[in-house]
Design a protein around this motif. Structure first.
Motif: not given
Length: 486
Positions: A61-89
């Motif tokens: 897998p190369n990326s993910f759609s930021p679903t609520p469950e996945l985003m919550k999991l990332a924050v729970d395990v301490g990755l909030k500051q590690e998140l990056i997002f591609a320009d949706r445009k």
């Protein structure tokens, strides 16, 4: 032998999400006994992030759609500051008749698009408004009145939309054959909209109207916008590694499950081959997050009917090819997510992600990284080629689409041939799942949690693990307590 509450087989994102949710939702987490056993020497399953020579790339897998469950999991395990997002445009492209055509993402863009002819646009509009012939015919009856993806979209939106938009999307998500994939299984939300409103446009409006109100957003979870794709600064592997670090010694690597038995006490005995020799584990509940073909072998002695259904899932071979080119080798500046290629265009590659355009700082200055996928359900012969032959095929395709004439051979970062890549949601998918559910009734406490059920995306895996955690927790709570040690 200590009695576990839950044994989870497989430390991919499904198994790790499940373990995290079980631990988090437990009334007394310190007393909950969980073990996650992984046959590989690392966690993450198909997630394969690699760094070398200033490049960072993904081979699964190369990326993910930021679903609520996945985003919550990332924050729970301490990755909030590690998140990056591609320009949706960033635009997406389809290679059609020797040209890269932007995928129309809005009604005005659809009107102006050169990807579809005027009759094709008109046909799609009338179909979306509900002027659609009913699904019928002898062929459909032979399929159990279940439409393929090809049949469904041709009926609703016409041949051009099917061939030029849906087919390449199917290649990109499932590496599948639209003439075999079940529309209701692979495009469940779209199929339900059509059933609800009689046409896709009316169905979409009714679905939006009937959609339950969203729960208040968690202020600790970053807000995202539709169309964004996410990752982490150090790649997707950051998520499974963070979950595993949280679980600590509950995760065992290089543990290969060789046998699973049910006891008279309604528990399960699992036998593992490990670096320290054979190990036996007893558990009240077992969750198999392994692929269908692995799970089929494990359950053969326990439930042949479940095994039979699992063996019917197919996994085509797909090669992930990561190539790097100097920027001077590319025809034009690459700004976009990437391109997909419908079949019949003289191009063998299924599609290419413009990795260096998607996420910054993953490629040295002056270089482009291109991640291409080749093979799939419509090209089974790809598994017979060696790595050099696969690179030649992909380089030739890229030379026709993105590169200047006569560019030299690229820097080859990776050729990862996934012999069994993505489970296919083909015709009969729901019948197979029903057969599995019926068979599992004879094995209370045993659960299956893998991407052949309920979606193949990372967000689907996280949601599935979280949902199943509640079911397993309820089972453990309701089951009469046994002695915790033997």
């Amino acid at each position: 032998m200590e009695l576990l509450d839950t044994l989870i087989v497989g430390a991919g994102i499904s198994g790790l999400s499940l373990a995290h949710a079980l631990h988090k939702e437990a009334t007394n987490p310190s007393s909950l006994k969980i073990l996650v056993a992984e046959s590989q020497g690392r966690v993450g399953g198909n997630i394969t992030t690699v760094t070398a020579g200033g490049f960072l790339w993904e081979e699964g897998p190369n990326s993910f759609s930021p679903t609520p469950e996945l985003m919550k999991l990332a924050v729970d395990v301490g990755l909030k500051q590690e998140l990056i997002f591609a320009d949706r445009k960033l635009p997406r492209f389809v290679y059609w008749q020797k040209k890269l055509q932007p995928v129309p993402m809005t009604p005005p863009a659809m009107i102006q698009s050169q990807l579809l002819s005027f009759p094709g646009k008109l046909r799609a509009l009338f179909g979306a408004l509900g002027f659609v012939a009913p699904a019928m015919g002898a062929g459909l009856s032979q399929q159990g009145n279940e439409e393929t993806v090809s049949q469904f979209f041709r009926r609703h939106l016409g041949q051009e939309v099917m061939q030029r938009l849906v087919e390449p999307f199917v290649s990109g998500v499932y590496a599948g054959d639209p003439q075999q994939l079940s529309a209701a299984a692979a495009f469940g939300r779209v199929a339900k909209m059509a059933d609800l409103g009689g046409g896709l446009m009316a169905g979409a409006l009714l679905s939006a109207k009937n959609r339950p109100k969203k729960m208040p957003a968690d202020p600790n979870v970053p807000k995202t916008r539709p169309g964004e794709l996410g990752s982490f600064k150090q790649g997707l592997k950051a998520l499974p590694e963070a979950i595993a670090a949280e679980l600590g010694d509950r995760v065992k690597l290089n543990w290969h499950l060789t046998r699973l038995d049910r006891t008279e006490r309604e528990t399960y005995i699992a036998v593992f081959s490990t670096p320290d020799g054979q190990q036996e584990v007893e558990a009240r509940t077992v969750v198999l997050t392994t692929p269908a073909y692995v799970t089929a072998d494990l359950l053969q002695p326990l439930q042949p009917e479940v095994t039979s259904a699992l063996q019917a899932f197919t996994y085509p071979t797909v090669a992930c090819v990561v190539l790097a080119y100097p920027q001077s080798d590319v025809k034009e500046k690459l700004v976009g997510f990437g391109n997909l290629i419908p079949r019949g265009q003289g191009i063998r590659t299924l599609g290419t992600i413009w990795t260096s355009s998607l996420f910054a700082d993953r490629t040295p200055a002056g270089w482009h990284t291109l991640t291409s996928f080749i093979g799939g359900a419509t090209d089974s012969e790809i598994g017979n080629l060696d790595s050099e032959e696969i690179v030649r095929e992909v380089h030739r395709d890229l030379s026709r689409i993105l590169l200047k004439p006569d560019v030299p051979q690229p820097k080859v970062l990776a050729v990862n041939v996934w012999k069994r890549a993505i489970p296919q949601y083909n015709l009969g998918h729901f019948d197979r799942l029903q057969q599995i559910d019926e068979g599992l009734k004879s094995l209370p406490g045993l659960y299956l949690c893998s991407n052949y059920v309920g979606g193949v995306a990372l967000g689907d895996c996280v949601r599935r693990g979280s949902d199943l955690a509640r079911e397993v927790g309820d089972y453990l709570q309701n089951k009469q307590s046994d002695t915790r040690s033997i």
